[in-house]
Design a protein around this motif. Structure first.
Motif, mmCIF file in Angstrom:
data_model
loop_
_atom_site.group_PDB
_atom_site.id
_atom_site.type_symbol
_atom_site.label_atom_id
_atom_site.label_comp_id
_atom_site.label_asym_id
_atom_site.label_seq_id
_atom_site.Cartn_x
_atom_site.Cartn_y
_atom_site.Cartn_z
ATOM 1 N N VAL A 255 13.583 -45.500 -16.597
ATOM 2 C CA VAL A 255 14.852 -45.776 -17.279
ATOM 3 C C VAL A 255 15.664 -44.487 -17.292
ATOM 4 N N CYS A 256 16.869 -44.544 -16.742
ATOM 5 C CA CYS A 256 17.680 -43.338 -16.594
ATOM 6 C C CYS A 256 18.176 -42.843 -17.952
ATOM 7 N N GLU A 257 18.421 -41.534 -18.031
ATOM 8 C CA GLU A 257 18.804 -40.911 -19.304
ATOM 9 C C GLU A 257 20.306 -41.014 -19.524
ATOM 10 N N HIS A 258 20.860 -42.163 -19.213
ATOM 11 C CA HIS A 258 22.297 -42.362 -19.392
ATOM 12 C C HIS A 258 22.513 -43.426 -20.458
ATOM 13 N N PHE A 259 23.270 -43.080 -21.481
ATOM 14 C CA PHE A 259 23.535 -44.017 -22.578
ATOM 15 C C PHE A 259 25.016 -44.377 -22.587
ATOM 16 N N HIS A 260 25.297 -45.640 -22.314
ATOM 17 C CA HIS A 260 26.692 -46.103 -22.431
ATOM 18 C C HIS A 260 26.787 -46.804 -23.784
ATOM 19 N N LEU A 261 27.481 -46.161 -24.706
ATOM 20 C CA LEU A 261 27.550 -46.670 -26.082
ATOM 21 C C LEU A 261 29.003 -46.886 -26.494
ATOM 22 N N PRO A 262 29.534 -48.072 -26.226
ATOM 23 C CA PRO A 262 30.946 -48.303 -26.523
ATOM 24 C C PRO A 262 31.240 -48.146 -28.015
ATOM 25 N N ILE A 263 32.090 -47.179 -28.346
ATOM 26 C CA ILE A 263 32.431 -47.000 -29.773
ATOM 27 C C ILE A 263 33.630 -47.863 -30.149
ATOM 28 N N GLN A 264 34.572 -48.020 -29.232
ATOM 29 C CA GLN A 264 35.809 -48.821 -29.409
ATOM 30 C C GLN A 264 36.835 -48.136 -30.298
ATOM 31 N N ALA A 265 36.420 -47.597 -31.462
ATOM 32 C CA ALA A 265 37.369 -46.868 -32.321
ATOM 33 C C ALA A 265 36.580 -45.928 -33.219
ATOM 34 N N GLY A 266 37.238 -44.850 -33.655
ATOM 35 C CA GLY A 266 36.529 -43.869 -34.480
ATOM 36 C C GLY A 266 36.671 -44.127 -35.971
ATOM 37 N N SER A 267 37.673 -44.883 -36.355
ATOM 38 C CA SER A 267 37.920 -45.103 -37.781
ATOM 39 C C SER A 267 37.061 -46.261 -38.292
#
Ligand code: SAH
Ligand code: SF4
Ligand code: F3S
Length: 439
Positions: A255-267
């Protein structure tokens, strides 16, 4: 008979198109890259943002001329945009020269539909409003020879308030692990080196199965398949990223060490309106956990700017997250109201010029970070899986690191499909350049 498929949208659509192509080739069709040679043209569409829809309609207008040149040409529209309830009627009135409209739930019906089209003298529309049982064992004509898509879940149950995907892809359904494992073993036998597991939210894998299994368990099982080099997955929802999953990824070899973690917004206020199920603080906590468990990880994200009611202060929270996480890359979108989603009728829609200004600001901050991170790769040696000729640098090959960074290098075509050590000699915002190390 020749077919031409044009694909919009995400990996789900790309993989659906591989299945359409597989079925067509079983029927004796051959692929063509030229619309003019085609007996069947399929536009496989996306509707996640308004722009994608407009492009399809414009494209249909262009394709109309081929109907005049070849009266036997079948022009079909499928995919997410076609799956929308009112789209069939819309196309019937706006583009009556279209022969066939089909949705995302009945792609396995393409062979029968092509038969029925022959017997019908007006537009044939078959869009199922509900998903059915998963149809296994459909043939797929893979577009790539090194990496392959494997669906693990269909649909989405999250109903983020801005998103149309749950409406056009149906409820979440997991494939049985044995079907997934068989498919991957078969792909490895055919010579594929990398598997990309697909689902709108891979972390909810298994919730609907009677067998007790979750995404972490599934990854562990796939990790033990011999001959496979790399495992990726898309997309993982930050809300459901468990400690168990982090642990499995940290201890796995493939499993590759790449994390795609959609945040969408910071607030956190906007995240609540988006119905994302996490706060800014929770998200940052998750990122810290991942960075601790997998210190050499890369991180990417999706961001929407200009969600209804987003103030300048809210937007600055997004900038703050970007600076704290320091993503390798961010995919940024202007919020696009989608009919039928709750956010489309929320008050305080953000004016377009303000959205664009924020988008620009975000891009500047992110590009600088991406560039800075990439500089750290200079003079380092990376494991690169070569995929094929580079699209941007003729005569060179392109591959990816485990962290999913594109690396361009001069190399013999024989390295395609193999992992090679590459010394990084130049680093730009979007890609790295390197030289093959002597073996
Ligand atoms: N299931 C995935 C994303 C699928 S859609 C996930 O949850 O992350 C891909 C991206 O398109 C989303 O991450 C989001 O950033 C963007 N998107 C979805 N709906 C949108 C809209 N109405 N306007 C703008 N961007 C949108
Ligand atoms: Fe859309 Fe949210 Fe489902 Fe992703 S998780 S597909 S953004 S509803
Ligand atoms: Fe578009 Fe459908 Fe994917 S709407 S983003 S192609 S699931």
């Amino acid at each position: 008979m020749k077919y031409f498929i044009e694909i919009w949208g995400c990996q789900m659509n790309e993989h659906d198109a591989e299945i359409l192509a597989g079925m067509l080739e079983q029927l004796g069709y051959q692929k063509t890259e030229q619309e003019i040679d085609a007996d069947l043209i399929i536009l496989y569409t996306c509707c996640v943002r308004e722009k994608a829809e407009h492009k399809v309609l414009a494209r249909l207008g262009e394709l109309k001329k081929y109907k005049h040149l070849n009266p036997n040409l079948v022009l079909a529209v499928g995919g997410c945009m076609a799956q929308q309830q009112e789209m069939g009627d819309y196309l019937r009135s706006r583009a009556p020269y279209v022969d066939l409209v089909f949705g995302t739930h009945n792609i396995h019906r393409l062979p029968q539909l092509l038969q029925e089209v022959k017997e019908s003298d007006s537009i044939l529309i078959e869009v199922w409003d509900k998903e059915q049982e998963i149809v296994e064992d459909l043939p797929a004509k893979r577009m790539d020879s090194v990496k392959a898509y494997v669906t693990i879940t269909y649909g989405c149950n999250n109903f983020c308030s801005y998103c149309i995907v749950p409406y056009v892809r149906g409820r979440e359904r997991s494939r049985h692990p044995k079907d997934i494992l068989h498919e991957i073993e078969d792909l490895v036998e055919q010579g594929f080196k990398e598997i990309m597991l697909l689902g709108q939210n891979v972390n909810s894998y298994g919730k609907d199965l009677t067998q007790k299994i979750d995404f972490a368990d599934l990854l562990e099982q796939i990790d033990s398949i011999e001959g496979l080099n790399r495992i990726r997955y898309m997309t993982s929802h930050p809300r459901d990223f468990s400690d168990k999953l982090i642990n499995v990824i940290a201890n796995s070899t493939k499993v590759c060490e790449h994390f795609h973690l959609p945040i969408q917004a910071g607030s956190s206020r906007i995240l609540k309106q988006m119905r994302r199920g996490y706060t800014k603080e929770k998200y940052l906590e998750l990122v810290e956990k991942i960075k601790t468990a997998v210190p050499n990880c890369t991180l990417t994200t999706d961001i929407i700017v200009g969600f209804p009611g987003e103030t300048e202060e809210d937007f600055l929270e997004t900038i703050d997250v970007i600076k704290k996480v320091r993503y390798d890359q961010a995919f940024t979108f202007l919020y696009s109201p989608r009919k039928g989603t709750p956010a489309a009728s929320m008050p305080n829609q953000v004016p377009n010029d303000q959205k664009k200004q924020r988008f620009q600001h975000l891009l500047e901050v992110q590009n600088k970070i991406s560039w800075e991170i990439n500089q750290k790769y200079l003079n380092k040696t990376e494991e690169v899986l070569f995929e094929g000729p580079s699209k941007t640098n003729p005569n060179k090959l392109s591959g990816r690191t485990r962290g999913n960074k594109i690396v361009i290098a001069e190399a013999d075509e024989s390295v395609i499909g193999t992992i090679q050590p590459v010394k990084i000699t130049d680093a730009q915002t979007w890609s790295l350049f390197g030289k093959l190390e002597q073996m």
